[in-house]
Design a protein around this motif. Structure first.
Motif, PDB file in Angstrom:
ATOM      1  N   ASP A 127       0.834  -1.198   0.000  1.00 57.91           N
ATOM      2  CA  ASP A 127       0.000   0.000   0.000  1.00 57.91           C
ATOM      3  C   ASP A 127       0.878   1.262   0.000  1.00 57.91           C
ATOM      4  O   ASP A 127       0.365   2.369  -0.044  1.00 57.91           O
ATOM      5  N   GLU A 128       2.188   1.062   0.077  1.00 61.16           N
ATOM      6  CA  GLU A 128       3.110   2.200   0.101  1.00 61.16           C
ATOM      7  C   GLU A 128       3.094   2.924  -1.241  1.00 61.16           C
ATOM      8  O   GLU A 128       3.082   2.294  -2.300  1.00 61.16           O
ATOM      9  N   LYS A 129       3.138   4.240  -1.175  1.00 65.39           N
ATOM     10  CA  LYS A 129       3.149   5.044  -2.393  1.00 65.39           C
ATOM     11  C   LYS A 129       4.531   4.962  -3.044  1.00 65.39           C
ATOM     12  O   LYS A 129       5.544   5.184  -2.390  1.00 65.39           O
ATOM     13  N   PRO A 130       4.585   4.644  -4.334  1.00 66.30           N
ATOM     14  CA  PRO A 130       5.884   4.581  -5.007  1.00 66.30           C
ATOM     15  C   PRO A 130       6.449   5.986  -5.250  1.00 66.30           C
ATOM     16  O   PRO A 130       5.702   6.963  -5.318  1.00 66.30           O
ATOM     17  N   SER A 131       7.745   6.071  -5.409  1.00 64.19           N
ATOM     18  CA  SER A 131       8.379   7.363  -5.691  1.00 64.19           C
ATOM     19  C   SER A 131       8.273   7.717  -7.175  1.00 64.19           C
ATOM     20  O   SER A 131       8.500   8.851  -7.563  1.00 64.19           O
ATOM     21  N   GLU A 132       7.957   6.721  -7.976  1.00 63.13           N
ATOM     22  CA  GLU A 132       7.690   6.977  -9.392  1.00 63.13           C
ATOM     23  C   GLU A 132       6.598   6.025  -9.851  1.00 63.13           C
ATOM     24  O   GLU A 132       6.307   5.027  -9.204  1.00 63.13           O
ATOM     25  N   TRP A 133       5.973   6.387 -10.968  1.00 60.34           N
ATOM     26  CA  TRP A 133       4.862   5.618 -11.523  1.00 60.34           C
ATOM     27  C   TRP A 133       5.237   5.131 -12.912  1.00 60.34           C
ATOM     28  O   TRP A 133       5.940   5.825 -13.643  1.00 60.34           O
ATOM     29  N   VAL A 134       4.763   3.939 -13.254  1.00 59.01           N
ATOM     30  CA  VAL A 134       5.034   3.360 -14.563  1.00 59.01           C
ATOM     31  C   VAL A 134       3.704   3.100 -15.251  1.00 59.01           C
ATOM     32  O   VAL A 134       2.832   2.443 -14.696  1.00 59.01           O
ATOM     33  N   LEU A 135       3.577   3.648 -16.444  1.00 58.71           N
ATOM     34  CA  LEU A 135       2.401   3.417 -17.281  1.00 58.71           C
ATOM     35  C   LEU A 135       2.844   2.433 -18.355  1.00 58.71           C
ATOM     36  O   LEU A 135       3.661   2.772 -19.207  1.00 58.71           O
ATOM     37  N   LEU A 136       2.352   1.193 -18.246  1.00 56.36           N
ATOM     38  CA  LEU A 136       2.683   0.157 -19.231  1.00 56.36           C
ATOM     39  C   LEU A 136       1.551   0.050 -20.238  1.00 56.36           C
ATOM     40  O   LEU A 136       0.380   0.041 -19.859  1.00 56.36           O
ATOM     41  N   VAL A 137       1.910  -0.040 -21.496  1.00 53.44           N
ATOM     42  CA  VAL A 137       0.933  -0.272 -22.551  1.00 53.44           C
ATOM     43  C   VAL A 137       1.247  -1.648 -23.117  1.00 53.44           C
ATOM     44  O   VAL A 137       2.396  -1.940 -23.469  1.00 53.44           O
ATOM     45  N   CYS A 138       0.215  -2.505 -23.155  1.00 57.46           N
ATOM     46  CA  CYS A 138       0.446  -3.873 -23.619  1.00 57.46           C
ATOM     47  C   CYS A 138      -0.633  -4.299 -24.610  1.00 57.46           C
ATOM     48  O   CYS A 138      -1.649  -3.623 -24.773  1.00 57.46           O
ATOM     49  N   ASP A 139      -0.360  -5.407 -25.267  1.00 58.21           N
ATOM     50  CA  ASP A 139      -1.263  -5.892 -26.322  1.00 58.21           C
ATOM     51  C   ASP A 139      -2.466  -6.647 -25.782  1.00 58.21           C
ATOM     52  O   ASP A 139      -3.496  -6.727 -26.444  1.00 58.21           O
ATOM     53  N   GLU A 140      -2.343  -7.223 -24.606  1.00 55.52           N
ATOM     54  CA  GLU A 140      -3.431  -7.985 -24.012  1.00 55.52           C
ATOM     55  C   GLU A 140      -3.187  -8.115 -22.517  1.00 55.52           C
ATOM     56  O   GLU A 140      -2.145  -7.713 -22.009  1.00 55.52           O
ATOM     57  N   TYR A 141      -4.147  -8.704 -21.830  1.00 53.37           N
ATOM     58  CA  TYR A 141      -4.016  -8.876 -20.386  1.00 53.37           C
ATOM     59  C   TYR A 141      -4.821 -10.088 -19.956  1.00 53.37           C
ATOM     60  O   TYR A 141      -5.672 -10.595 -20.688  1.00 53.37           O
ATOM     61  N   GLY A 142      -4.534 -10.519 -18.756  1.00 52.10           N
ATOM     62  CA  GLY A 142      -5.314 -11.585 -18.144  1.00 52.10           C
ATOM     63  C   GLY A 142      -5.717 -11.135 -16.751  1.00 52.10           C
ATOM     64  O   GLY A 142      -5.271 -10.098 -16.270  1.00 52.10           O
ATOM     65  N   SER A 143      -6.548 -11.916 -16.116  1.00 54.49           N
ATOM     66  CA  SER A 143      -6.961 -11.585 -14.757  1.00 54.49           C
ATOM     67  C   SER A 143      -7.076 -12.867 -13.952  1.00 54.49           C
ATOM     68  O   SER A 143      -7.274 -13.952 -14.506  1.00 54.49           O
ATOM     69  N   ALA A 144      -6.924 -12.727 -12.650  1.00 54.63           N
ATOM     70  CA  ALA A 144      -7.016 -13.873 -11.763  1.00 54.63           C
ATOM     71  C   ALA A 144      -7.396 -13.382 -10.377  1.00 54.63           C
ATOM     72  O   ALA A 144      -7.265 -12.194 -10.072  1.00 54.63           O
ATOM     73  N   LEU A 145      -7.864 -14.294  -9.556  1.00 51.76           N
ATOM     74  CA  LEU A 145      -8.083 -13.999  -8.147  1.00 51.76           C
ATOM     75  C   LEU A 145      -6.891 -14.533  -7.393  1.00 51.76           C
ATOM     76  O   LEU A 145      -6.413 -15.643  -7.669  1.00 51.76           O
ATOM     77  N   THR A 146      -6.387 -13.759  -6.446  1.00 53.38           N
ATOM     78  CA  THR A 146      -5.205 -14.150  -5.696  1.00 53.38           C
ATOM     79  C   THR A 146      -5.465 -13.928  -4.206  1.00 53.38           C
ATOM     80  O   THR A 146      -6.316 -13.110  -3.848  1.00 53.38           O
TER      81      THR A 146
END
Length: 181
Positions: A127-146
């Motif tokens: 939950d810690e705030k990162p010092s930088e942010w990354v915006l990734l652009v991808c061709d597809e994605y998946g999802s799962a419950l963890t």
């Protein structure tokens, strides 16, 4: 006196969202709960999963056509797993300036006692705030419950082939895109 954000350059999808009267911000689809309550601090995991499975943006709820974006810290980008659902790149860009938690270097999330809804995260996520942010652009994605830290489960979103990555860091109190070398 609070300054209202400039919404004149919003991507189309975010212009279709209701606006929170107190904050003057479009309400992301994943921050609305079944009872109609809006909670900017926590993500409605069930809604996030529903939108992802239906191929819709987690922010504006319109269809995702073409590449999708994910926004999070460097650790999420490196692992290829995000707790925030996929979105349009232009919606993610808007979040970089509109979301106070992201846009302001010293903004922190509200404490657990102020959260209106159960907010938990996946085991191994922070939950810690990162010092930088990354915006990734991808061709597809998946999802799962963890597994979640509270013993339940939460959705995670897995990036496909990365098409490009953009980094943003705080410089003189302003979130700025970091030039790629």
């Amino acid at each position: 006196m609070t300054t209202r954000p400039d919404l004149s350059q919003l991507p189309y999808g975010l212009t279709t969202r209701p606006v929170d009267p107190r904050r003057g911000l479009p309400i992301p689809a994943v921050n609305v709960y079944p009872d109609g309550e809006v909670d900017f601090i926590s993500i409605n995991g069930a809604k996030a999963m529903e939108l992802a499975v239906r191929g819709r943006c987690g922010l504006c709820a319109l269809p995702l056509i073409g590449p999708v974006a994910f926004l999070g810290g460097p650790k999420a980008a490196e692992a290829g797993f995000y707790s925030d659902p996929p979105m349009h790149e232009e919606c993610a860009e808007a979040a970089l300036t509109l979301c106070p938690h992201i846009a302001r270097p010293h903004a922190r999330r509200a404490s657990e006692r102020r959260r209106e809804h159960d907010a938990t995260h996946a085991v191994g996520f922070s939950d810690e705030k990162p010092s930088e942010w990354v915006l990734l652009v991808c061709d597809e994605y998946g999802s799962a419950l963890t597994p979640a830290v509270d013993g339940g489960v939460v959705p995670v979103f897995v990036v496909g082939k990365v098409l490009r990555a953009r980094r943003f860091g705080y410089q003189d109190g302003v979130l700025t895109e970091i030039a790629q070398e």
